[in-house]
Design an enzyme around this catalytic site. Structure first.
Site, PDB file in Angstrom:
ATOM      1  N   CYS A 139       4.010   9.264  -0.290  1.00 54.65           N
ATOM      2  CA  CYS A 139       2.705   9.604  -0.480  1.00 54.65           C
ATOM      3  C   CYS A 139       2.499  10.613  -1.113  1.00 54.65           C
ATOM      4  O   CYS A 139       3.290  11.676  -1.086  1.00 54.65           O
ATOM      5  CB  CYS A 139       2.346  10.518   0.472  1.00 54.65           C
ATOM      6  SG  CYS A 139       0.520  11.158   1.047  1.00 54.65           S
ATOM      7  N   ARG A 169       1.033  -1.446  -0.015  1.00 55.39           N
ATOM      8  CA  ARG A 169       0.197   0.179  -0.015  1.00 55.39           C
ATOM      9  C   ARG A 169       1.302   1.088   0.050  1.00 55.39           C
ATOM     10  O   ARG A 169       1.636   1.949  -0.795  1.00 55.39           O
ATOM     11  CB  ARG A 169      -0.921  -0.180   1.176  1.00 55.39           C
ATOM     12  CG  ARG A 169      -2.490   0.749   0.614  1.00 55.39           C
ATOM     13  CD  ARG A 169      -1.968   2.296   1.880  1.00 55.39           C
ATOM     14  NE  ARG A 169      -1.343   2.617   3.011  1.00 55.39           N
ATOM     15  CZ  ARG A 169      -0.821   3.715   3.604  1.00 55.39           C
ATOM     16  NH1 ARG A 169      -0.466   4.589   2.592  1.00 55.39           N
ATOM     17  NH2 ARG A 169      -0.436   3.951   4.839  1.00 55.39           N
ATOM     18  N   ASP A 170       1.504   1.703   1.030  1.00 59.34           N
ATOM     19  CA  ASP A 170       2.310   3.068   0.970  1.00 59.34           C
ATOM     20  C   ASP A 170       3.654   2.295  -0.137  1.00 59.34           C
ATOM     21  O   ASP A 170       4.101   4.119  -0.179  1.00 59.34           O
ATOM     22  CB  ASP A 170       2.851   2.700   2.826  1.00 59.34           C
ATOM     23  CG  ASP A 170       3.385   4.712   2.912  1.00 59.34           C
ATOM     24  OD1 ASP A 170       3.139   5.223   1.650  1.00 59.34           O
ATOM     25  OD2 ASP A 170       3.110   4.706   3.913  1.00 59.34           O
ATOM     26  N   ASN A 203       8.896   4.571   3.270  1.00 55.30           N
ATOM     27  CA  ASN A 203       8.326   5.109   4.701  1.00 55.30           C
ATOM     28  C   ASN A 203       9.974   3.724   4.905  1.00 55.30           C
ATOM     29  O   ASN A 203      10.730   3.394   3.938  1.00 55.30           O
ATOM     30  CB  ASN A 203       7.945   3.253   5.051  1.00 55.30           C
ATOM     31  CG  ASN A 203       6.194   3.469   5.297  1.00 55.30           C
ATOM     32  OD1 ASN A 203       5.042   2.858   4.707  1.00 55.30           O
ATOM     33  ND2 ASN A 203       6.388   4.188   6.694  1.00 55.30           N
ATOM     34  N   HIS A 215       8.277   7.367   7.996  1.00 56.14           N
ATOM     35  CA  HIS A 215       9.170   7.675   6.347  1.00 56.14           C
ATOM     36  C   HIS A 215      10.880   8.178   6.567  1.00 56.14           C
ATOM     37  O   HIS A 215      10.979   8.125   7.363  1.00 56.14           O
ATOM     38  CB  HIS A 215       8.819   8.620   5.247  1.00 56.14           C
ATOM     39  CG  HIS A 215       7.368   8.165   5.202  1.00 56.14           C
ATOM     40  ND1 HIS A 215       7.080   7.552   4.031  1.00 56.14           N
ATOM     41  CD2 HIS A 215       6.643   7.861   5.753  1.00 56.14           C
ATOM     42  CE1 HIS A 215       5.928   7.623   3.434  1.00 56.14           C
ATOM     43  NE2 HIS A 215       4.943   7.119   4.658  1.00 56.14           N
ATOM     44  N   HIS A 242       5.162   4.657  12.192  1.00 56.17           N
ATOM     45  CA  HIS A 242       4.983   4.574  10.751  1.00 56.17           C
ATOM     46  C   HIS A 242       6.006   5.758  10.377  1.00 56.17           C
ATOM     47  O   HIS A 242       6.068   6.827  10.756  1.00 56.17           O
ATOM     48  CB  HIS A 242       4.073   5.141  10.654  1.00 56.17           C
ATOM     49  CG  HIS A 242       3.094   5.320   9.177  1.00 56.17           C
ATOM     50  ND1 HIS A 242       3.104   3.891   8.240  1.00 56.17           N
ATOM     51  CD2 HIS A 242       4.309   6.015   7.893  1.00 56.17           C
ATOM     52  CE1 HIS A 242       3.057   4.294   6.908  1.00 56.17           C
ATOM     53  NE2 HIS A 242       2.948   5.548   6.725  1.00 56.17           N
TER      54      HIS A 242
HETATM   55  P1  HMG Z   1     -13.566  13.902  -2.596  1.00 59.09           P
HETATM   56  O1  HMG Z   1     -13.279  13.954  -3.926  1.00 59.09           O
HETATM   57  O2  HMG Z   1     -13.359  14.572  -1.362  1.00 59.09           O
HETATM   58  O3  HMG Z   1     -14.833  12.757  -2.032  1.00 59.09           O
HETATM   59  O4  HMG Z   1     -12.305  12.803  -1.679  1.00 59.09           O
HETATM   60  P2  HMG Z   1     -16.230  12.570  -2.458  1.00 59.09           P
HETATM   61  O5  HMG Z   1     -17.003  12.000  -1.111  1.00 59.09           O
HETATM   62  O6  HMG Z   1     -16.735  14.314  -2.758  1.00 59.09           O
HETATM   63  O7  HMG Z   1     -16.619  12.090  -3.328  1.00 59.09           O
HETATM   64  C1  HMG Z   1     -15.852  12.748  -4.671  1.00 59.09           C
HETATM   65  C2  HMG Z   1     -15.305  11.010  -6.138  1.00 59.09           C
HETATM   66  O8  HMG Z   1     -14.989  10.024  -5.528  1.00 59.09           O
HETATM   67  C3  HMG Z   1     -17.011  10.471  -6.229  1.00 59.09           C
HETATM   68  O9  HMG Z   1     -17.166   9.723  -6.971  1.00 59.09           O
HETATM   69  C4  HMG Z   1     -17.294   9.668  -4.993  1.00 59.09           C
HETATM   70  O10 HMG Z   1     -17.856   8.130  -5.681  1.00 59.09           O
HETATM   71  C5  HMG Z   1     -15.741   8.917  -4.948  1.00 59.09           C
HETATM   72  P3  HMG Z   1     -17.785  10.390  -8.642  1.00 59.09           P
HETATM   73  O11 HMG Z   1     -19.315  10.583  -8.146  1.00 59.09           O
HETATM   74  O12 HMG Z   1     -16.686  11.829  -8.885  1.00 59.09           O
HETATM   75  O13 HMG Z   1     -17.893   9.991  -9.473  1.00 59.09           O
HETATM   76  N1  HMG Z   1     -15.369   8.356  -3.683  1.00 59.09           N
HETATM   77  C6  HMG Z   1     -15.061   7.073  -3.717  1.00 59.09           C
HETATM   78  N2  HMG Z   1     -14.465   5.817  -4.845  1.00 59.09           N
HETATM   79  C7  HMG Z   1     -13.879   5.232  -4.181  1.00 59.09           C
HETATM   80  N3  HMG Z   1     -13.603   4.678  -3.051  1.00 59.09           N
HETATM   81  C8  HMG Z   1     -13.658   5.433  -1.947  1.00 59.09           C
HETATM   82  C9  HMG Z   1     -14.259   7.077  -2.686  1.00 59.09           C
HETATM   83  N4  HMG Z   1     -14.574   8.528  -2.319  1.00 59.09           N
HETATM   84  C10 HMG Z   1     -15.432   8.522  -3.254  1.00 59.09           C
HETATM   85  N5  HMG Z   1     -13.881   5.165  -0.721  1.00 59.09           N
HETATM   86  C11 HMG Z   1     -11.731  11.279  -0.427  1.00 59.09           C
HETATM   87  C12 HMG Z   1     -12.513  12.649  -0.588  1.00 59.09           C
HETATM   88  C13 HMG Z   1     -11.191  11.226   1.131  1.00 59.09           C
HETATM   89  C14 HMG Z   1     -12.109  10.013  -1.406  1.00 59.09           C
HETATM   90  C15 HMG Z   1     -10.190  11.558  -1.305  1.00 59.09           C
HETATM   91  O14 HMG Z   1      -9.420  12.253  -0.226  1.00 59.09           O
HETATM   92  C16 HMG Z   1      -8.945  10.213  -1.363  1.00 59.09           C
HETATM   93  O15 HMG Z   1      -9.204   8.999  -1.492  1.00 59.09           O
HETATM   94  N6  HMG Z   1      -7.973  10.434  -0.486  1.00 59.09           N
HETATM   95  C17 HMG Z   1      -7.066   9.536  -0.412  1.00 59.09           C
HETATM   96  C18 HMG Z   1      -5.881  10.285  -0.635  1.00 59.09           C
HETATM   97  C19 HMG Z   1      -4.709   8.859  -0.095  1.00 59.09           C
HETATM   98  O16 HMG Z   1      -5.133   7.926  -0.954  1.00 59.09           O
HETATM   99  N7  HMG Z   1      -4.101   9.386   0.392  1.00 59.09           N
HETATM  100  C20 HMG Z   1      -2.180   8.664   0.219  1.00 59.09           C
HETATM  101  C21 HMG Z   1      -2.696   7.505   1.800  1.00 59.09           C
HETATM  102  S1  HMG Z   1      -2.298   8.601   2.917  1.00 59.09           S
HETATM  103  C22 HMG Z   1      -0.987   8.156   3.146  1.00 59.09           C
HETATM  104  O17 HMG Z   1       0.094   7.341   2.325  1.00 59.09           O
HETATM  105  C23 HMG Z   1      -0.567   8.564   4.657  1.00 59.09           C
HETATM  106  C24 HMG Z   1       0.199   7.409   5.526  1.00 59.09           C
HETATM  107  O18 HMG Z   1       1.162   6.471   4.508  1.00 59.09           O
HETATM  108  C25 HMG Z   1       0.558   7.777   6.967  1.00 59.09           C
HETATM  109  C26 HMG Z   1       1.352   8.569   7.083  1.00 59.09           C
HETATM  110  O19 HMG Z   1       2.566   8.285   5.922  1.00 59.09           O
HETATM  111  O20 HMG Z   1       1.247  10.057   7.112  1.00 59.09           O
HETATM  112  C27 HMG Z   1      -1.134   6.601   6.052  1.00 59.09           C
HETATM  113 MG    MG Z   2       2.875   7.043   5.016  1.00 55.15          MG
END
Ligand code: HMG
Ligand code: MG
Length: 308
Positions: free
Chosen positions: A258, A33-34, A267, A227, A225
């Site tokens: 990310c 994933r990450d 990481n 990086h 966690h």
């Molecule tokens: P948004 O655009 O504000 O959401 O995104 P929305 O609710 O307005 O939805 C927009 C569209 O996305 C809609 O589709 C929804 O149905 C769809 P449309 O009507 O336009 O066709 N949608 C989804 N589709 C599939 N699965 C879902 C989903 N949710 C909405 N779950 C949202 C808000 C949170 C969804 C978006 O900002 C997002 O997906 N962000 C994720 C970003 C991400 O994955 N970042 C990396 C992971 S975090 C990380 O790496 C940090 C970590 O490792 C720790 C660290 O190191 O800090 C964990």
């Molecule tokens: Mg991370």
């Protein structure tokens, strides 16, 4: 400074005593994933499945397989369900998925993820950039996830990003980390993973942040966690161990980053963490030789990807 030098300078010979020699450290493998989410070109689903299966074969009990986020935001994870469907499951292994909202949770449930992780940030800047809402709004979004998870008997892990520094808001006040970590715990997360998202935290910053969090939450509810952008992740893990943490997220081959933390690298490499903690006298239950092979495979996925 490498971890061996750092550890001996800061902790002298205060290595683990006999009573602690067999203590376990759990590595939560984040590679699929990450590690892969940040790759620009799509990696074949079959390769992701091979990676998860190879990871399972090393002896991990916890693997974050994928994320059910918006495919528009992170196209690389759009095959989340196919990956979970294709892997060879071992009943002793937790196959987790990151879920930002109830839509993600429902997708994860259908794909039979056995644990989910919700992810918040200690800073408004990162919360907006990563999940497009404020911290408060994100907590409100997580409430239905926790409710549904309880109903289905699925454990929820919480993650707090930017526990020392934020790419948008700068240095982070430990009190902000405490507030979000406590909120996620009170909502029902069984463990909080404290993330140095951009890998810029120093051991002193990490120690101060942990002291603040440990005033409110016990060490056995926390994970680290880190990086490794500035090459200090192992030192930060050594400090965290000293503070009592025993669960660490890591990415085989050190892959990843990310998409919403520009310039940050992956990481800390799992194989380096295993080497370090086992040298300190902890048990991880992992096969380091197999892990080294998996690290080569993981890196080859990314290199091949960059060539074509
Ligand atoms: P948004 O655009 O504000 O959401 O995104 P929305 O609710 O307005 O939805 C927009 C569209 O996305 C809609 O589709 C929804 O149905 C769809 P449309 O009507 O336009 O066709 N949608 C989804 N589709 C599939 N699965 C879902 C989903 N949710 C909405 N779950 C949202 C808000 C949170 C969804 C978006 O900002 C997002 O997906 N962000 C994720 C970003 C991400 O994955 N970042 C990396 C992971 S975090 C990380 O790496 C940090 C970590 O490792 C720790 C660290 O190191 O800090 C964990
Ligand atoms: Mg991370």
């Amino acid at each position: 400074m490498n971890w061996r030098v750092y550890y001996s300078v800061n902790y002298g010979d205060s290595r683990l005593g006999c009573d602690e020699m067999e203590e376990d450290v759990t590595i939560y493998e984040m590679g699929p994933r990450d590690g892969l989410q940040n790759e620009k070109k799509l990696i074949a689903t079959q390769d992701k499945i091979r990676l998860v299966d190879a990871i399972t074969d090393c002896g991990f009990t916890k693997v974050e397989v994928t994320s059910f986020v918006s495919p528009k935001w992170v196209p690389q994870m759009s095959d989340a369900a196919e990956v979970l469907e294709g892997i060879d499951r071992n009943k002793d292994v937790t196959y987790a998925a990151l879920t930002p909202n109830i839509k993600g949770f429902n997708r994860a449930l259908s794909a039979q993820a056995t644990e989910v992780a919700i992810f918040a940030a200690a800073t408004e800047g990162f919360s907006q950039a990563n999940i497009n809402c404020s911290i408060e709004a994100s907590l409100a979004r997580f409430a239905p996830v926790l409710k549904a998870a309880r109903e289905h008997g699925i454990l929820v892990r919480g993650c707090v990003s930017c526990v020392t520094d934020c790419p948008y808001d700068g240095e982070v006040d430990p009190a902000s980390v405490v507030r979000v970590a406590k909120a996620l715990t009170n909502m029902g997360c069984y463990e909080i993973s404290l993330a140095d998202t951009i890998g810029s935290g120093t051991p002193d910053q990490v120690a101060k942040m942990l002291d603040a969090v440990l005033n409110e939450l016990p060490a056995d509810r926390l994970a680290g966690h880190f990086h490794d952008t500035n090459g200090r992740a192992l030192e930060n893990i050594a400090v965290s161990l000293e503070k009592g943490l025993r669960v660490f997220d890591a990415s085989v081959g050190g892959l990843g980053g990310c998409p919403y933390a520009p310039g940050a690298t992956g990481n800390v490499a799992t194989e380096a963490v295993v080497d370090m903690v086992e040298n300190m006298g902890y048990e991880t239950g992992l096969n380091l030789e197999k892990l080294s092979q998996v690290a080569i495979f993981a890196q080859s996925l990314v290199q091949t990807n960059e060539l074509f």
